[in-house]
Design an enzyme around this catalytic site. Structure first.
Site, PDB file in Angstrom:
ATOM      1  N   VAL A   1      -3.152  28.686  20.590  1.00  0.00           N
ATOM      2  CA  VAL A   1      -2.817  29.215  21.910  1.00  0.00           C
ATOM      3  C   VAL A   1      -2.972  28.118  22.956  1.00  0.00           C
ATOM      4  CG1 VAL A   1      -3.450  30.891  23.679  1.00  0.00           C
ATOM      5  CG2 VAL A   1      -3.411  31.574  21.285  1.00  0.00           C
ATOM      6  N   ASP A   2      -4.077  27.376  22.896  1.00  0.00           N
ATOM      7  CA  ASP A   2      -4.276  26.264  23.835  1.00  0.00           C
ATOM      8  C   ASP A   2      -3.159  25.231  23.721  1.00  0.00           C
ATOM      9  OD1 ASP A   2      -6.566  27.015  25.186  1.00  0.00           O
ATOM     10  OD2 ASP A   2      -7.927  26.048  23.784  1.00  0.00           O
ATOM     11  N   MET A   3      -2.918  24.766  22.510  1.00  0.00           N
ATOM     12  CA  MET A   3      -1.944  23.692  22.332  1.00  0.00           C
ATOM     13  C   MET A   3      -0.526  24.181  22.581  1.00  0.00           C
ATOM     14  SD  MET A   3      -3.733  21.611  19.200  1.00  0.00           S
ATOM     15  CE  MET A   3      -2.911  20.051  19.528  1.00  0.00           C
TER      16      MET A   3
ATOM     17  N   GLY B   1      -0.099  24.116  26.215  1.00  0.00           N
ATOM     18  CA  GLY B   1       0.146  22.737  26.624  1.00  0.00           C
ATOM     19  C   GLY B   1       1.592  22.332  26.414  1.00  0.00           C
TER      20      GLY B   1
ATOM     21  N   ASP C   1      -9.112  30.003  23.869  1.00  0.00           N
ATOM     22  CA  ASP C   1      -8.147  30.226  22.793  1.00  0.00           C
ATOM     23  C   ASP C   1      -8.487  31.427  21.912  1.00  0.00           C
ATOM     24  OD1 ASP C   1      -7.200  29.749  19.884  1.00  0.00           O
ATOM     25  OD2 ASP C   1      -5.932  28.386  21.015  1.00  0.00           O
TER      26      ASP C   1
END
Length: 400
Positions: free
Chosen positions: A167-169, A172, A139
């Site tokens: 960015v990760d979430m 997702g 991220d």
């Protein structure tokens, strides 16, 4: 309401982006089988702080509602087990480096024959093509790469990452949206599809407004702390005891702010009269208003400005957030009980969607790596003798 009830997800992801996607799918009613490495399991199990000897709060909150099947995917037998696990109509999602799934004969083209309804989602760092496709990414690394850090923080200080895994979430969520759209299409056509998402694409997507403004003006944005380049005042101000955020999205709200702070004389100053002028004289506007906000306690300022119809909030810490009446009324924080050597309850944030007034929440949690391996393999038709052979060889980890 469980809109994905009956859908089965084979989850070959770890860390944050993929597990957040499949946690959302679990909340929506899907059955999620999480594939973990024998022994260590998902990397986030070992992040801090630790909950006994079982896992971290990060692992617990991102992997609730899932079953754990521990398979060594580097072994031929483990790969065979996974291929046997995948059925037509399943959803497979992985976050392996581009090419890694194909090397194990677990790519979309490997799994799709005989499974026309398969939905397959691959999450990567930089995408599956291009000069950086083979590189790993996290991220904050992507926040640096796509320019988020260049606009985050304060002018004159080093660039800063956004303090949550946006960015990760976000990746997702895009993955979950793509999967839900593919499920809807499959109901009409009977066909699945391949979905590709990446941290890079999510990061560039979050930069939509700064990129548009730069392309129109040719000027690089500067770091502005809590402020925004388009509006003023639209930022954090110091109060007598803490800080508050005041957001004046138009000139009408600014006039209401002046009245609430008893500064109506400023409305006659052309430097304060229009948003374009306030943006041009941003520092003057901020310093002038802050000379008054510093004299007011946060509670009093919030009371005054809300009464005047001005968007305002105290800057809360997390203790204030989880105990906030509005957050509690919304029912966002759910208790997740972690069974380990030191049992503990964790506040797990529920799905930020309600169906007919109900917020769905999948509370179950597989505390141990491979806790559900035996039950899943038995449901596939494997005999106890074969399962024991796989356990002894290290291909499978199963709880006794």
């Amino acid at each position: 309401m469980k809109p994905l009830l009956g859908q089965r997800v084979i989850d070959l992801t770890q860390n944050v982006a993929g597990p957040y996607c499949t946690q959302v799918l679990a909340d929506l009613g899907a059955e999620v089988i999480k594939i973990e490495r024998p022994g260590s399991g998902d990397d986030t199990r070992h992040w801090t702080p630790a909950i006994g000897d079982a896992m971290s709060p990060t692992y617990a909150t991102l992997n609730r509602g899932k079953k754990s099947l521990a398979i060594d995917l580097d072994s031929a037998d483990g790969q065979d087990v996974l291929r046997s696990l995948v059925r037509d109509g399943d959803i497979v999602i992985h976050s392996l480096k581009p090419g890694s799934a194909e090397q194990r004969r677990l790519g979309y083209d490997d799994l799709r024959p005989g499974r026309p309804g398969l939905i397959y989602c691959a999450i990567s760092a930089y995408g599956n093509t291009g000069p950086l496709a083979s590189l790993p990414g996290y991220d904050p690394l992507i926040q640096a790469y796509v320019g988020i850090m260049s606009v985050n923080g304060h002018d004159g200080l080093p660039p800063a990452r956004v303090g949550v895994s946006m960015v990760d979430m976000g990746t997702g969520l895009w993955s979950a949206l793509g999967i839900v759209a593919a499920v809807a299409q499959r109901q009409t056509t009977g066909d699945g599809c391949r979905i590709d998402t990446s941290l890079l694409e999510t990061g560039v997507g979050w930069m939509t407004n700064p990129i548009a403004n730069y392309s129109a003006s040719g000027k690089l944005p500067r770091r502005m702390g809590s402020a925004t380049a388009m509006l003023a005042p639209y930022e954090v101000f110091e109060s007598a005891d803490s800080h508050v955020f005041i957001g004046c999205g138009n000139d009408r709200l600014f006039l209401k702010l002046l009245k609430a702070l008893e500064l109506t004389a400023l409305a006659e100053d052309e430097r304060f009269s229009k948003n374009s002028q306030r943006v041009q004289h941003r520092d003057l506007v901020h310093n002038t208003l802050e000379a008054t906000t510093r004299t007011l306690a946060s509670v009093e300022m919030v009371r005054r400005l809300r009464a005047a119809g001005v968007p305002v909030s105290a800057v809360h810490d997390l203790a204030q957030v989880v105990n906030d009446e509005q957050v509690q009324v919304a029912g966002l924080c759910n208790t997740l009980s972690i069974q380990s050597s030191a049992p503990q309850d964790v506040c797990a944030v529920g799905l930020p969607i309600r169906f007919n007034g109900v917020r769905e929440f999948a509370p179950g949690l597989s505390a141990g790596v491979g806790q559900d391996s035996r039950q899943i393999l038995q449901s596939m038709g494997l005999s106890d003798t074969r399962i024991d052979q796989l356990v002894v060889s290290g291909v499978i980890q199963a709880q006794v």
